[in-house]
Structure formats: C-alpha cells, structure tokens
Design a protein around this motif. Structure first.
Motif, PDB file in Angstrom:
ATOM      1  N   ASP A 259       0.817  -1.214   0.000  1.00  0.00           N
ATOM      2  CA  ASP A 259       0.000   0.000   0.000  1.00  0.00           C
ATOM      3  C   ASP A 259       0.854   1.269   0.000  1.00  0.00           C
ATOM      4  O   ASP A 259       0.536   2.247  -0.690  1.00  0.00           O
ATOM      5  CB  ASP A 259      -0.918   0.028   1.228  1.00  0.00           C
ATOM      6  CG  ASP A 259      -2.100  -0.914   1.093  1.00  0.00           C
ATOM      7  OD1 ASP A 259      -2.631  -1.049  -0.020  1.00  0.00           O
ATOM      8  OD2 ASP A 259      -2.499  -1.513   2.104  1.00  0.00           O
ATOM      9  N   ASP A 260       1.932   1.268   0.787  1.00  0.00           N
ATOM     10  CA  ASP A 260       2.751   2.475   0.866  1.00  0.00           C
ATOM     11  C   ASP A 260       3.422   2.771  -0.469  1.00  0.00           C
ATOM     12  O   ASP A 260       3.455   3.930  -0.917  1.00  0.00           O
ATOM     13  CB  ASP A 260       3.789   2.362   1.983  1.00  0.00           C
ATOM     14  CG  ASP A 260       4.638   1.096   1.900  1.00  0.00           C
ATOM     15  OD1 ASP A 260       4.237   0.136   1.208  1.00  0.00           O
ATOM     16  OD2 ASP A 260       5.705   1.068   2.550  1.00  0.00           O
ATOM     17  N   ASN A 261       3.918   1.742  -1.137  1.00  0.00           N
ATOM     18  CA  ASN A 261       4.565   1.946  -2.429  1.00  0.00           C
ATOM     19  C   ASN A 261       3.572   2.421  -3.480  1.00  0.00           C
ATOM     20  O   ASN A 261       3.859   3.329  -4.262  1.00  0.00           O
ATOM     21  CB  ASN A 261       5.231   0.645  -2.898  1.00  0.00           C
ATOM     22  CG  ASN A 261       6.108   0.849  -4.115  1.00  0.00           C
ATOM     23  OD1 ASN A 261       6.969   1.729  -4.140  1.00  0.00           O
ATOM     24  ND2 ASN A 261       5.894   0.046  -5.141  1.00  0.00           N
ATOM     25  N   GLN A 263       0.748   4.042  -2.965  1.00  0.00           N
ATOM     26  CA  GLN A 263       0.317   5.410  -2.674  1.00  0.00           C
ATOM     27  C   GLN A 263       1.402   6.425  -3.016  1.00  0.00           C
ATOM     28  O   GLN A 263       1.109   7.516  -3.515  1.00  0.00           O
ATOM     29  CB  GLN A 263      -0.094   5.530  -1.210  1.00  0.00           C
ATOM     30  CG  GLN A 263      -1.407   4.841  -0.893  1.00  0.00           C
ATOM     31  CD  GLN A 263      -1.904   5.136   0.516  1.00  0.00           C
ATOM     32  OE1 GLN A 263      -1.297   5.889   1.276  1.00  0.00           O
ATOM     33  NE2 GLN A 263      -3.029   4.527   0.878  1.00  0.00           N
ATOM     34  N   LYS A 264       2.646   6.086  -2.762  1.00  0.00           N
ATOM     35  CA  LYS A 264       3.742   6.993  -3.115  1.00  0.00           C
ATOM     36  C   LYS A 264       3.767   7.235  -4.613  1.00  0.00           C
ATOM     37  O   LYS A 264       3.980   8.363  -5.069  1.00  0.00           O
ATOM     38  CB  LYS A 264       5.074   6.402  -2.661  1.00  0.00           C
ATOM     39  CG  LYS A 264       5.342   6.501  -1.170  1.00  0.00           C
ATOM     40  CD  LYS A 264       6.667   5.847  -0.815  1.00  0.00           C
ATOM     41  CE  LYS A 264       6.906   5.850   0.689  1.00  0.00           C
ATOM     42  NZ  LYS A 264       8.175   5.126   1.038  1.00  0.00           N
ATOM     43  N   GLN A 265       3.553   6.177  -5.384  1.00  0.00           N
ATOM     44  CA  GLN A 265       3.605   6.318  -6.831  1.00  0.00           C
ATOM     45  C   GLN A 265       2.402   7.065  -7.385  1.00  0.00           C
ATOM     46  O   GLN A 265       2.515   7.799  -8.357  1.00  0.00           O
ATOM     47  CB  GLN A 265       3.709   4.939  -7.483  1.00  0.00           C
ATOM     48  CG  GLN A 265       5.034   4.235  -7.217  1.00  0.00           C
ATOM     49  CD  GLN A 265       5.335   3.146  -8.229  1.00  0.00           C
ATOM     50  OE1 GLN A 265       4.863   3.196  -9.364  1.00  0.00           O
ATOM     51  NE2 GLN A 265       6.142   2.181  -7.838  1.00  0.00           N
ATOM     52  N   SER A 266       1.245   6.856  -6.769  1.00  0.00           N
ATOM     53  CA  SER A 266       0.029   7.455  -7.320  1.00  0.00           C
ATOM     54  C   SER A 266      -0.221   8.878  -6.835  1.00  0.00           C
ATOM     55  O   SER A 266      -0.754   9.702  -7.582  1.00  0.00           O
ATOM     56  CB  SER A 266      -1.185   6.585  -6.978  1.00  0.00           C
ATOM     57  OG  SER A 266      -1.395   6.550  -5.574  1.00  0.00           O
ATOM     58  N   GLN A 267       0.172   9.183  -5.559  1.00  0.00           N
ATOM     59  CA  GLN A 267      -0.149  10.504  -5.023  1.00  0.00           C
ATOM     60  C   GLN A 267       1.016  11.198  -4.338  1.00  0.00           C
ATOM     61  O   GLN A 267       0.888  12.340  -3.892  1.00  0.00           O
ATOM     62  CB  GLN A 267      -1.324  10.397  -4.034  1.00  0.00           C
ATOM     63  CG  GLN A 267      -1.055   9.505  -2.841  1.00  0.00           C
ATOM     64  CD  GLN A 267      -2.311   9.169  -2.054  1.00  0.00           C
ATOM     65  OE1 GLN A 267      -3.428   9.184  -2.593  1.00  0.00           O
ATOM     66  NE2 GLN A 267      -2.148   8.885  -0.766  1.00  0.00           N
ATOM     67  N   GLY A 268       2.154  10.520  -4.251  1.00  0.00           N
ATOM     68  CA  GLY A 268       3.348  11.148  -3.713  1.00  0.00           C
ATOM     69  C   GLY A 268       3.484  11.112  -2.207  1.00  0.00           C
ATOM     70  O   GLY A 268       4.487  11.566  -1.663  1.00  0.00           O
ATOM     71  N   ASP A 273      -3.602   5.057   7.640  1.00  0.00           N
ATOM     72  CA  ASP A 273      -4.932   4.631   8.081  1.00  0.00           C
ATOM     73  C   ASP A 273      -5.782   4.086   6.938  1.00  0.00           C
ATOM     74  O   ASP A 273      -6.780   3.400   7.181  1.00  0.00           O
ATOM     75  CB  ASP A 273      -5.677   5.792   8.748  1.00  0.00           C
ATOM     76  CG  ASP A 273      -5.100   6.138  10.113  1.00  0.00           C
ATOM     77  OD1 ASP A 273      -4.322   5.320  10.654  1.00  0.00           O
ATOM     78  OD2 ASP A 273      -5.414   7.229  10.639  1.00  0.00           O
ATOM     79  N   SER A 274      -5.389   4.388   5.707  1.00  0.00           N
ATOM     80  CA  SER A 274      -6.167   3.918   4.560  1.00  0.00           C
ATOM     81  C   SER A 274      -5.621   2.614   3.988  1.00  0.00           C
ATOM     82  O   SER A 274      -6.189   2.065   3.047  1.00  0.00           O
ATOM     83  CB  SER A 274      -6.168   4.989   3.450  1.00  0.00           C
ATOM     84  OG  SER A 274      -4.870   5.138   2.889  1.00  0.00           O
ATOM     85  N   PHE A 275      -4.535   2.095   4.570  1.00  0.00           N
ATOM     86  CA  PHE A 275      -3.973   0.844   4.066  1.00  0.00           C
ATOM     87  C   PHE A 275      -4.978  -0.298   4.236  1.00  0.00           C
ATOM     88  O   PHE A 275      -5.607  -0.440   5.279  1.00  0.00           O
ATOM     89  CB  PHE A 275      -2.691   0.480   4.812  1.00  0.00           C
ATOM     90  CG  PHE A 275      -1.514   1.383   4.534  1.00  0.00           C
ATOM     91  CD1 PHE A 275      -1.561   2.346   3.532  1.00  0.00           C
ATOM     92  CD2 PHE A 275      -0.351   1.275   5.277  1.00  0.00           C
ATOM     93  CE1 PHE A 275      -0.479   3.179   3.276  1.00  0.00           C
ATOM     94  CE2 PHE A 275       0.736   2.090   5.035  1.00  0.00           C
ATOM     95  CZ  PHE A 275       0.668   3.046   4.030  1.00  0.00           C
ATOM     96  N   THR A 276      -5.083  -1.127   3.208  1.00  0.00           N
ATOM     97  CA  THR A 276      -5.992  -2.278   3.267  1.00  0.00           C
ATOM     98  C   THR A 276      -5.287  -3.598   2.964  1.00  0.00           C
ATOM     99  O   THR A 276      -5.856  -4.664   3.173  1.00  0.00           O
ATOM    100  CB  THR A 276      -7.144  -2.120   2.258  1.00  0.00           C
ATOM    101  OG1 THR A 276      -6.597  -1.974   0.940  1.00  0.00           O
ATOM    102  CG2 THR A 276      -8.006  -0.909   2.595  1.00  0.00           C
ATOM    103  N   HIS A 277      -4.055  -3.532   2.451  1.00  0.00           N
ATOM    104  CA  HIS A 277      -3.341  -4.752   2.060  1.00  0.00           C
ATOM    105  C   HIS A 277      -2.015  -4.930   2.785  1.00  0.00           C
ATOM    106  O   HIS A 277      -1.447  -6.014   2.750  1.00  0.00           O
ATOM    107  CB  HIS A 277      -3.084  -4.760   0.555  1.00  0.00           C
ATOM    108  CG  HIS A 277      -4.298  -5.065  -0.261  1.00  0.00           C
ATOM    109  ND1 HIS A 277      -5.430  -4.287  -0.231  1.00  0.00           N
ATOM    110  CD2 HIS A 277      -4.560  -6.071  -1.128  1.00  0.00           C
ATOM    111  CE1 HIS A 277      -6.337  -4.798  -1.049  1.00  0.00           C
ATOM    112  NE2 HIS A 277      -5.840  -5.887  -1.602  1.00  0.00           N
ATOM    113  N   GLY A 278      -1.513  -3.889   3.410  1.00  0.00           N
ATOM    114  CA  GLY A 278      -0.241  -3.972   4.102  1.00  0.00           C
ATOM    115  C   GLY A 278       0.863  -3.240   3.362  1.00  0.00           C
ATOM    116  O   GLY A 278       0.789  -3.015   2.155  1.00  0.00           O
TER     117      GLY A 278
END
Length: 306
Positions: A259-261, A263-268, A273-278
C-alpha cells in the motif's frame, strides 16, 4: 519457474473474448478496500476466529509441515495483453501458453491444499479460476481490468484479467513467471480463508466496524493470504519447480504492490490509516514467513504482531 509439462487444472474457465471490452484503468483498484468483495452476510462481531484456530491447532499438534508432504503432484498477475490501449475482445487459442501457465499454477495449488486439508481430516473444495479480458460478471459484481485479480467468496471463484501481469511488469517492475504465480496463489489463499471461516467472519464483522478498524483488519486478512502464498512457494521449491531467482521475483512483487509503495507512486505520499493490504515490508515479510516455515500455524496474522 519450471512449469511446462506438468499437470494442468481442469478448474480454469476461459472467458477471454466473451465479454465487453473496456479501458484497463487502475489494475490495483481495491473493490471497496479489499480484493474480497462484501456481500456474504451481515451483522455480528468478529469474536474469536474459531475455525481457523481449530485448523491451526490440529496442524500444529499433528506437526504438519508441507515441506514433508505430497511428494507427487499427481495425487492429490511474460505473456499477457498490452494495456497501452483498450483491451481487445479477441478470443485467444484454447490451448495458448497463458492458459497453460495459469492452469498449471492452479493445479499446483490444488495439490498442496488438498494434501494439507486431508492431513487435518478435512476436504479441500477446489476453486474455479475465471480468465477474462476487459470485463466479466461475477457473483460479487462486475469483474474488470480496473479491479485487478480478486477472489469472490460467494461463488468461490478467482477472477483474473491476465493483462494485469503486463501492468505489473510495466508500471511496477514486478516481472517474471513466479511473480505472476504469486498473484494466483495469493488469491487462492483467500479461498482457503473462506473455507476455514476467516472471510465469512470478517465480512460480517466489518459491517459494524468503522473505516479505520475495517482497514486494519483487512490488512491482516491480506497478509495471511500472502503467508499462504509463501507456503505454496515452499511446496513448489520442495518439488523442484523453483528456479534461480524465482523467490526473489515473488518477494519483489509482494514489495511492489504494498500500500505504501502504491500510494507513493500514485499521489506522492502515504496515508497509513487507509492501508488495506499492508506495507511493502509487511507483504514481503509474511510471504517469507510462509516460505520459511511451510506451516499454516505460522500464518496467524490475527494474534501476532504484523
């Protein structure tokens, strides 16, 4: 991955070219926050996950380890479409290489899970896998390229638009046949969760959870599926199917779709709290736990720190 010439599953339903075409959109779309759509029950609380505890307990006390099980396979998301344009509605050859690959990977998951369930005194109900292009109706709603691969507990089927594999490689550098096999084994892991009672309890409980609480529990569900995929990777290694670099391909894929990777790629930036997969680290960690131990009992993400 040395997959050619091995048994192929008869549970693959090839629907490519039979449904409407559509633009691929985001192949990592989250179908309401989970690749496990809701719709199988309401009300109730999560409570203790009784069935999974029973299965884990039986396996633990029996000392079940897939590294010592199933000597033969008989017993028991780089082919793909180019997503640079709208997915075409062409019907591929019935025995094309992609179908052979997917059917072989599914057969290998069947061999392992049949053996594990039999050792616990239970019968494994094999899932169907639907290959489609563009979009296709499922019991959990319309499957499309935008949703990515997902498992529907209502009809016990895995839905896969194999264009997802090309997108994994192009956008996230997650290439290789074992990276693709990891995606399939992860979704089959959700099917196992459905059979042992994890998904029904979660899908009921999330109806009364707040968004943050449901997201946090969703992460644990997804990480357990990653761990189950790791157990399957261990099984394939014991059978001599893994080739040099295969494990690294799977670990890289798990890392790239954290999720972190994403989100970084899509929105920087990331919103934990919005993670759903880890996170990337969590997904790779739990896949590795499954691979290193080969035991379902080690995949209890609900009672251990993640």
């Amino acid at each position: 991955m040395d997959w050619k010439g091995r048994r192929q599953s008869g549970n693959v339903q090839d629907e490519r070219g039979t449904g409407p075409t559509q633009s691929p959109g985001d192949p990592f779309g989250r179908r309401g926050g989970l690749n496990i759509p809701i719709g199988s029950g309401r009300g109730g609380g999560l409570g203790s996950i009784v069935l999974i505890v029973i299965v884990f307990g039986v396996l633990y006390f029996m000392g079940v380890d897939v590294t010592q099980m199933l000597g033969s396979g008989d017993q028991v998301q780089n082919p793909g479409f180019d997503q640079s344009e709208t997915v075409r509605n062409d019907k591929p050859a019935t025995n094309d290489e992609m179908k052979a690959f997917v059917s072989t990977v599914l057969a290998e998951t069947e061999d392992m899970w049949n053996g594990i369930f039999a050792a616990a005194g239970r019968k494994y109900v094999e899932p169907k896998l639907v290959m489609f292009s563009g979009s296709f109706p499922s019991a959990c709603g319309m499957a499309s390229a935008a949703t990515g691969p997902f498992y529907c507990p209502t009809d016990q089927k895995v839905y896969l638009d194999t264009a997802f594999f090309r997108e994994m490689e192009r956008r996230f550098g997650a290439s290789g046949d074992f990276a693709q096999a990891y995606v399939i084994s992860h979704e089959v892991g959700h099917h196992v969760q459905n059979l042992i009672g994890v998904l029904p309890k979660f899908n009921r409980a999330r109806q009364s959870m707040g968004e943050g609480e449901a997201n946090a529990m969703s992460v644990r569900v997804e990480l357990q599926a990653d761990c189950f995929a790791g157990i399957w990777a261990k099984f394939t290694d014991q059978k001599g199917i893994l080739e040099r670099g295969d494990l690294e391909e799977a670990l890289n894929a798990a890392h790239q779709i954290g999720d972190d990777n994403l989100q970084k790629q899509s929105q920087g930036y990331v919103v934990p709290d919005s993670f759903t997969h880890g996170t990337s680290a969590q997904r790779a960690k739990w896949f590795r736990i499954g691979f290193d131990t080969g035991k379902m009992a080690a995949c209890d993400t609900f009672n251990n720190s993640i």
